[in-house]
Design a protein around this motif. Structure first.
Motif, short mmCIF file in Angstrom:
data_model
loop_
_atom_site.label_atom_id
_atom_site.label_comp_id
_atom_site.label_asym_id
_atom_site.label_seq_id
_atom_site.Cartn_x
_atom_site.Cartn_y
_atom_site.Cartn_z
N ALA A 1 58.80 -6.45 -3.12
CA ALA A 1 58.86 -7.85 -3.54
C ALA A 1 59.17 -7.92 -5.02
O ALA A 1 58.54 -7.22 -5.83
CB ALA A 1 57.54 -8.55 -3.24
N PHE A 2 60.16 -8.74 -5.38
CA PHE A 2 60.55 -8.94 -6.76
C PHE A 2 60.40 -10.43 -7.09
O PHE A 2 60.22 -11.26 -6.18
CB PHE A 2 62.00 -8.49 -6.98
N PRO A 3 60.50 -10.80 -8.34
CA PRO A 3 60.30 -12.22 -8.69
C PRO A 3 61.27 -13.18 -8.02
O PRO A 3 60.90 -14.33 -7.74
CB PRO A 3 60.45 -12.23 -10.22
N GLN A 4 62.52 -12.73 -7.77
CA GLN A 4 63.51 -13.65 -7.21
C GLN A 4 64.01 -13.22 -5.83
O GLN A 4 64.87 -13.89 -5.27
CB GLN A 4 64.69 -13.78 -8.18
N ASN A 5 63.50 -12.15 -5.30
CA ASN A 5 63.92 -11.70 -3.97
C ASN A 5 62.86 -10.78 -3.38
O ASN A 5 62.16 -10.07 -4.11
CB ASN A 5 65.27 -10.98 -4.02
N THR A 6 62.77 -10.81 -2.07
CA THR A 6 61.85 -9.94 -1.34
C THR A 6 62.66 -9.19 -0.29
O THR A 6 63.46 -9.80 0.44
CB THR A 6 60.72 -10.74 -0.69
N GLU A 7 62.47 -7.87 -0.24
CA GLU A 7 63.30 -7.00 0.58
C GLU A 7 62.44 -6.25 1.61
O GLU A 7 61.37 -5.72 1.27
CB GLU A 7 64.03 -5.97 -0.30
N PHE A 8 62.93 -6.20 2.84
CA PHE A 8 62.25 -5.47 3.90
C PHE A 8 63.24 -4.51 4.55
O PHE A 8 64.40 -4.87 4.78
CB PHE A 8 61.71 -6.42 4.98
N GLU A 9 62.78 -3.30 4.86
CA GLU A 9 63.65 -2.36 5.54
C GLU A 9 62.94 -1.80 6.77
O GLU A 9 61.73 -1.54 6.74
CB GLU A 9 64.07 -1.21 4.61
N THR A 10 63.70 -1.62 7.82
CA THR A 10 63.14 -1.14 9.09
C THR A 10 63.94 0.04 9.62
O THR A 10 65.15 0.16 9.36
CB THR A 10 63.16 -2.26 10.15
N ILE A 11 63.25 0.91 10.33
CA ILE A 11 63.90 1.97 11.09
C ILE A 11 64.11 1.41 12.50
O ILE A 11 63.15 1.08 13.19
CB ILE A 11 63.03 3.23 11.14
N ILE A 12 65.37 1.28 12.88
CA ILE A 12 65.72 0.65 14.16
C ILE A 12 66.35 1.69 15.07
O ILE A 12 67.29 2.39 14.68
CB ILE A 12 66.71 -0.52 13.94
N THR B 1 69.60 5.96 15.77
CA THR B 1 68.61 5.43 14.83
C THR B 1 69.27 5.13 13.50
O THR B 1 69.92 6.01 12.91
CB THR B 1 67.44 6.40 14.64
N VAL B 2 69.12 3.90 13.03
CA VAL B 2 69.69 3.46 11.75
C VAL B 2 68.60 2.73 10.97
O VAL B 2 67.50 2.52 11.46
CB VAL B 2 70.90 2.54 11.96
N HIS B 3 68.91 2.37 9.74
CA HIS B 3 68.01 1.54 8.94
C HIS B 3 68.66 0.18 8.74
O HIS B 3 69.83 0.10 8.34
CB HIS B 3 67.74 2.17 7.57
N GLN B 4 67.91 -0.88 9.02
CA GLN B 4 68.40 -2.23 8.76
C GLN B 4 67.53 -2.88 7.71
O GLN B 4 66.33 -2.62 7.62
CB GLN B 4 68.42 -3.05 10.05
N HIS B 5 68.15 -3.72 6.92
CA HIS B 5 67.50 -4.30 5.75
C HIS B 5 67.55 -5.83 5.86
O HIS B 5 68.55 -6.40 6.29
CB HIS B 5 68.24 -3.84 4.48
N HIS B 6 66.47 -6.48 5.44
CA HIS B 6 66.39 -7.94 5.46
C HIS B 6 66.10 -8.42 4.04
O HIS B 6 65.14 -7.95 3.41
CB HIS B 6 65.27 -8.43 6.38
N SER B 7 66.89 -9.34 3.55
CA SER B 7 66.72 -9.85 2.19
C SER B 7 66.44 -11.35 2.22
O SER B 7 67.17 -12.12 2.87
CB SER B 7 67.98 -9.60 1.36
N PHE B 8 65.36 -11.74 1.54
CA PHE B 8 65.05 -13.16 1.32
C PHE B 8 65.20 -13.41 -0.18
O PHE B 8 64.51 -12.79 -0.99
CB PHE B 8 63.63 -13.47 1.77
#
Length: 827
Positions: A194-205, A227-234
Motif C-alpha cells: 500500500a502506497f499513499p496514492q495506490n494500493t497493489e495486490f499480487e496473486t499466484i494464479i 501458473t502465472v502471477h496476476q496483479h491488481h492495482s487500485f
C-alpha cells in the motif's frame, strides 16, 4: 444467581464472540469493530488500507471512500513466455473507473458508463443519460466489520480470479480447455503493498486444463498446469487541472471518445480527445521552460549490456521532440531502482521480456477514461528480436573466417541501432502516438513507422552503416508539439493546433496509419509496413539488386566455423525473401489511390488515382519477381544445405516449407516467393479497383491488361533452357492458374472481375496442348486442362496443390498495433 443460567449465558457470550471474530453476525446483533476484528493481523496503511490475515490467507480491505471514483486495472506480473499466446510478463489489462457503493450490509464495486455522458451543469440532464445506459458491477462484498464510517470486507475472492483473461487467451489460441483452480492459487505478499496514492495486490494464479497445445508444451514444465502471477492495482485518480485536447485526424493520436448528449443538435455528438501525459511549464510565458513535473521513463535493469544502454539512448530521443514543443529536460530516462516494483503505477516502464520465440514488442498505457490523461506508460520489448536483427546482418555482411567474424562489429552495431529505434518507437505509443506508415517516404520522418534496414551496394559488397535512422524524426516533433505544446492563456487553442498541422503539411509531412497500410488490399501507393524510399517501385528495384548481390555472394562463411552447415538455411531465408515487403509496397501502386485525411477547406489533396504510367511501372517490377531466374536459388547455395542434424531441428516458422522430406526443397523457396507476388496482385479488392478505374478512365490500367501481361510471362512464354528454371516457370504457371480459378469464383470480387477471369481461363484452355512433344510440358498442360474441366463443372472439384507460404516475416522487425491500454496484439 442460578449457576446453570450463568453457565448458559457464558456459553452464549463465548459463542457470539467467536462468531464476531470469524466475521459472523448474530441475528439482529452488531458487527465487530475493525480494530477488534483485525487483532493479530498485519496492517498495511495507504491509499486503500488492507490487513493480511496470515492464518486464513485472506486480504481484508478497509473502505473509507464511498461513491469516490478511483482507477482499477489488472496486469500480468509473471507471464507464460509464448509470443503466440500473448500472455507476456507485464501485460496490461483494461483500466476501469470504479467506486465503492454501500447498500445496507453490502458494498458493491460499480463501474459507471463513461462512453455516454452529458457535459452539462444540469443534474437532471446528466441523470437522464446515466439512467439510459447500463453500468457494470465488478464485485459485491459483505461487510464484516465497521468502525468510524469505515467498513471491512473480504477482498480475497475478488483478487483470486483470472483478471487478465488468461483462460480466454489460451482458448483463443487453441491451446486446450483450461479453468481457474482456486486450490492452487494464493496471495503473493512480496508485491502486495500500500502506497499513499495506490494500493497493489499480487496473486499466484493457477490454471488447469486438458489437451494442452504445442505452444504451452513448449514453455510450461507441466503443460496441463499453468501458473502465472496476476496483479491488481487500485489507484487514486489524477488531481483536477488536466485539460483534454481535441483530436485531429490529420495528425496521429490515440485517445478517448464518447457521446455527449448535451451537445446542440447542430454539432457532432461524438467527442474525441487525444491521450497524453500531463505536462506543464514552470514558466508558461517562456518559449522554453523546465516542466513542473517531468515525464520520467524507467528502463528494466534486468536488460543486459550493451542492449540496456541502447534502450536508454533510444528512449531518450524523445527529449528532442519535447524540446521542439518548448520544454527543457521534460522527458527523462533512468534505470528502474532494484527495489522498485515494475507493476507500480508510479513508474513508466520499458520492460525486457523473454519468450521462447521471437515476437512482437509493444507499447501501451494506462489512462484516465474520463479525460485521456496517461497515468502509466508501459513498453514490452521481446528479447529474442535482437537475435533476428543480428541474423539479418549476418546474411548481409557476415564473413566468418573462424568461430568469430572479423567484421562482427557492423553486425552488432546494426542490431544496436535497431534497438534504439525500437525503444523510441514503442515509447512513442505510450506517449499517445499511433503508427505513421507514410513517414518512410519522407526521408524516414518518424520512428512511428515500421522501418526495415537500409542495405546499400558499395562496390561488390553490402554497406549497412546507415541501416537505421539515428534520432527522432521530423514528424515526431510535430506530433509532440500538437499533443504537448503549451499555449499562452489568451491564445485560441483550436487555432493554434490547426496552425501546427498546417505548418506540418507545408513541411511536406502527413499522417496515415494501420487502417491505411495493413490490409492486403489497401490502396495508398506510399503507405506500407517495413518499406523504405520515396517511391515504392524504385525501391523494389533497388532492393532486388541488393538481394541479387547477397545471394550471389552467399557462402558457408555466413556461419561460424564449428556450426552445422544445415543452419545456413536460417541465414538464407531472410536474404532470399529480402524483397518481400517491398513487393507488398509496389503491389499497392497497382489499382492504387493517393489520398489524405483532408478536412474541408484545409487545402490538402483529397484523392486521386495513381497515374497509369506508374501503375505499369509497378506491374513490370512485380512481374520481374516471378521470373524464374529471379526465383532460382543459386545452385552453389543448394549444395551447402544438408538436412538438419540430430537435436538441431529448426523452428518450422524460420525455414522454408518443403515437400521433399528432410532435404532442402529447391522448389519451396520459389513457390513461396512467386505465390507472395501473385497473392498481392490477385487480391479481390485490387482487381475490383482495376475494373472500376478503367471504367471511369479507359486510359487507365485494366484488369484485362494485367492478366494478359501475367499470362504472357507464364503460360504463353516458352520454358527457359535451364532445366531448374524451366521447372520453376511451370510451378509459377500452376500458381497463376489456381489464382485465376480462385478469382473467377471469388464472391468478394465484383461480377465483372469474375467474368474477366473466366474469359482468360477460357482463352488459356484453347492454347493448351496435352500432346506436346516435350513430356514435361505435355504433363504440365494435361494437368491444367484437367483443372479447367473440373472448374467448369464444379469449382469444388478442383484439386489444387496448396501453395507453400513464406516463412514468418513479421515480426522481422518488431512492433505492434497501437494499444492503449496494451492488450495487445503492437504482428
Amino acid at each position: 444467581m442460578n449457576y446453570r443460567l450463568l453457565a448458559l449465558l457464558c456459553l452464549l457470550t463465548t459463542t457470539v464472540s467467536q462468531l464476531f471474530a470469524q466475521g459472523g453476525q448474530g441475528s439482529g446483533g452488531a458487527i465487530p469493530t475493525i480494530s477488534t476484528f483485525t487483532t493479530g493481523m498485519e496492517k498495511h496503511p495507504g491509499y486503500m488500507t488492507f490487513y493480511w490475515d496470515a492464518k486464513k490467507g485472506k486480504i481484508w480491505l478497509e473502505i473509507d471512500k464511498f461513491d469516490t471514483e478511483l482507477l482499477y486495472y489488472p496486469t500480468l506480473a509473471q507471464g507464460v513466455g509464448s509470443n503466440d499466446i500473448g500472455l507476456d510478463r507485464g501485460r496490461l489489462g483494461q483500466e476501469h473507473i470504479v467506486k465503492f457503493q454501500r447498500s445496507g450490509p453490502k458494498v458493491l464495486l460499480i463501474e459507471p458508463n463513461y462512453s455516454y455522458r452529458a457535459i452539462s451543469n444540469d443534474p437532471l440532464e446528466r441523470r437522464a443519460v446515466e439512467e439510459s445506459f447500463a453500468k457494470s458491477v465488478h464485485a459485491g462484498f459483505d461487510i464484516t466489520a465497521e468502525e468510524g464510517g469505515r467498513v471491512l470486507v473480504d477482498l480475497t475472492p475478488f483478487l483470486m480470479q483470472d483478471a487478465v483473461g488468461a483462460v480466454q487467451a489460451i482458448t483463443r489460441t487453441r491451446q486446450g480447455t483450461f479453468r481457474f483452480d482456486p486450490n492452487r492459487s494464493a496471495m503473493y505478499l512480496p508485491r502486495t503493498k500500500a502506497f499513499p496514492q495506490n494500493t497493489e495486490f499480487e496473486t499466484i494464479i493457477t490454471l488447469t486444463g486438458d489437451n494442452p497445445g504445442a505452444y504451452l508444451r513448449e514453455v510450461v514444465p507441466t503443460p496441463s498446469i499453468v501458473t502465472v502471477h496476476q496483479h491488481h492495482s487500485f489507484v487514486q485518480l489524477p488531481e483536477p487541472g488536466y485539460k483534454p485536447r481535441a483530436f485531429d485526424p490529420r495528425i496521429g493520436y490515440g485517445g478517448i471518445e464518447y457521446f455527449d448528449y448535451a451537445t446542440p443538435v447542430s454539432q457532432p455528438i461524438m467527442k474525441r480527445y487525444i491521450s497524453r501525459h500531463r505536462l506543464e511549464k514552470k514558466d508558461p510565458s517562456a518559449k522554453v521552460s523546465e516542466a513542473v513535473k517531468p515525464i520520467v521513463y524507467y528502463v528494466d535493469p534486468g536488460t543486459p549490456e550493451p542492449i540496456r544502454s541502447a534502450l536508454v539512448e533510444g528512449t531518450a530521443w524523445w527529449n528532442q521532440a519535447f524540446e521542439a514543443a518548448g520544454f527543457k529536460d521534460a522527458f527523462q530516462v533512468k534505470l528502474l531502482p532494484a527495489d522498485a516494483d515494475p507493476m507500480d503505477v508510479r513508474y513508466n516502464l520499458v520492460q525486457w521480456v523473454h519468450r521462447s520465440t521471437r515476437g512482437w514488442s509493444y507499447g501501451g498505457s494506462i489512462s484516465d477514461p474520463r479525460t485521456g490523461e496517461i497515468i502509466k506508460g508501459k513498453v514490452t520489448l521481446g528479447s529474442l528480436r535482437v537475435r533476428q536483427d543480428y541474423l539479418i546482418a549476418q546474411g548481409l555482411v557476415g564473413d566468418y573466417a573462424g568461430a568469430l567474424a572479423p567484421n562482427a562489429d557492423p553486425m552488432m552495431q546494426m542490431s544496436i541501432e535497431r534497438l534504439r529505434q525500437l525503444a523510441a518507437h514503442e515509447v512513442g505509443h505510450t506517449l499517445g502516438l499511433p503508427h505513421n506508415y507514410i513517414a518512410s517516404t519522407h526521408n524516414r520522418a518518424s520512428v512511428m513507422d515500421y522501418p526495415t534496414m537500409v542495405a546499400k551496394i558499395k562496390g561488390a559488397s553490402i554497406d549497412i552503416s546507415d541501416a537505421y535512422a539515428k534520432g527522432i524524426g521530423e514528424y515526431d516533433k510535430w506530433s509532440i508539439r500538437y499533443g504537448y505544446e503549451q499555449f499562452a492563456k489568451d491564445a485560441n487553442e483550436k487555432q493554434s493546433l490547426d496552425n501546427i498541422v498546417n505548418d506540418m503539411h507545408k513541411a511536406g509531412l502527413t499522417f496515415l496509419t494501420d487502417k491505411d497500410a495493413r490490409p492486403e488490399g489497401s490502396v495508398h501507393p506510399a503507405t506500407h509496413l517495413w518499406d523504405n524510399g520515396a517511391n515504392a517501385v524504385d525501391e523494389l528495384k533497388r532492393v532486388s539488386d541488393v538481394r541479387k548481390l547477397v545471394l550471389s555472394n552467399f557462402s558457408e562463411k555466413k556461419i561460424p566455423v564449428g556450426t552445422p552447415m544445415a543452419t545456413l538455411e536460417e541465414v538464407l531465408v531472410p536474404m532470399y525473401m529480402f524483397h518481400r515487403y517491398q513487393v507488398e509496397a509496389a503491389a499497392k501502386v497497382v489499382g492504387g489511390q493517393a489520398y489524405t485525411n483532408a478536412l474541408r477547406g484545409d487545402g490538402q489533396p483529397v484523392v486521386s488515382t495513381v497515374p497509369v504510367a506508374e501503375q505499369k511501372r509497378a506491374l513490370d517490377a512485380l512481374v520481374a519477381t516471378i521470373d524464374p531466374a529471379f526465383l532460382a536459388v543459386p545452385k552453389s547455395v543448394l549444395a551447402l544445405i544438408p538436412p538438419h542434424p540430430f537435436r538441431y531441428d529448426p523452428n518450422p516458422r524460420e525455414v522454408f516449407k518443403r515437400r521433399t522430406g528432410l532435404s532442402f526443397d529447391p522448389m519451396a523457396a520459389p513457390e513461396a516467393a512467386a505465390g507472395m507476388t501473385l497473392q498481392m496482385l490477385f487480391n479481390p479488392e485490387r482487381t475490383s479497383r482495376l475494373v472500376a478505374q478503367s471504367a471511369i478512365d479507359p486510359g487507365q490500367l485494366s484488369l484485362e491488361a494485367m492478366l494478359d501481361q501475367l499470362l504472357a510471362v507464364t503460360w504463353y512464354k516458352a520454358d527457359p533452357s535451364d532445366s531448374y528454371q524451366a521447372e520453376i516457370k511451370r510451378l509459377t504457371d500452376k500458381l497463376l492458374l489456381q489464382k485465376l480459378i480462385d478469382l473467377a469464383n471469388n464472391q468478394e470480387a465484383t461480377a465483372q472481375v469474375r467474368a474477366i477471369a473466366g474469359l482468360k481461363l477460357s482463352q488459356l484452355k484453347g492454347k493448351l496442348n496435352a500432346s506436346n512433344a516435350n513430356p514435361k510440358v505435355a504433363a504440365h498442360h494435361f494437368f491444367a486442362l484437367d483443372q479447367l474441366r473440373r472448374a467448369e463443372g464444379n469449382v469444388a472439384d478442383v484439386k489444387p496443390t496448396n501453395p507453400q507460404t513464406p516463412p514468418d516475416g513479421m515480426p522481422i522487425d518488431t512492433g505492434q498495433e497501437w494499444l492503449a491500454p496494451a492488450c495487445d496484439w503492437h504482428p
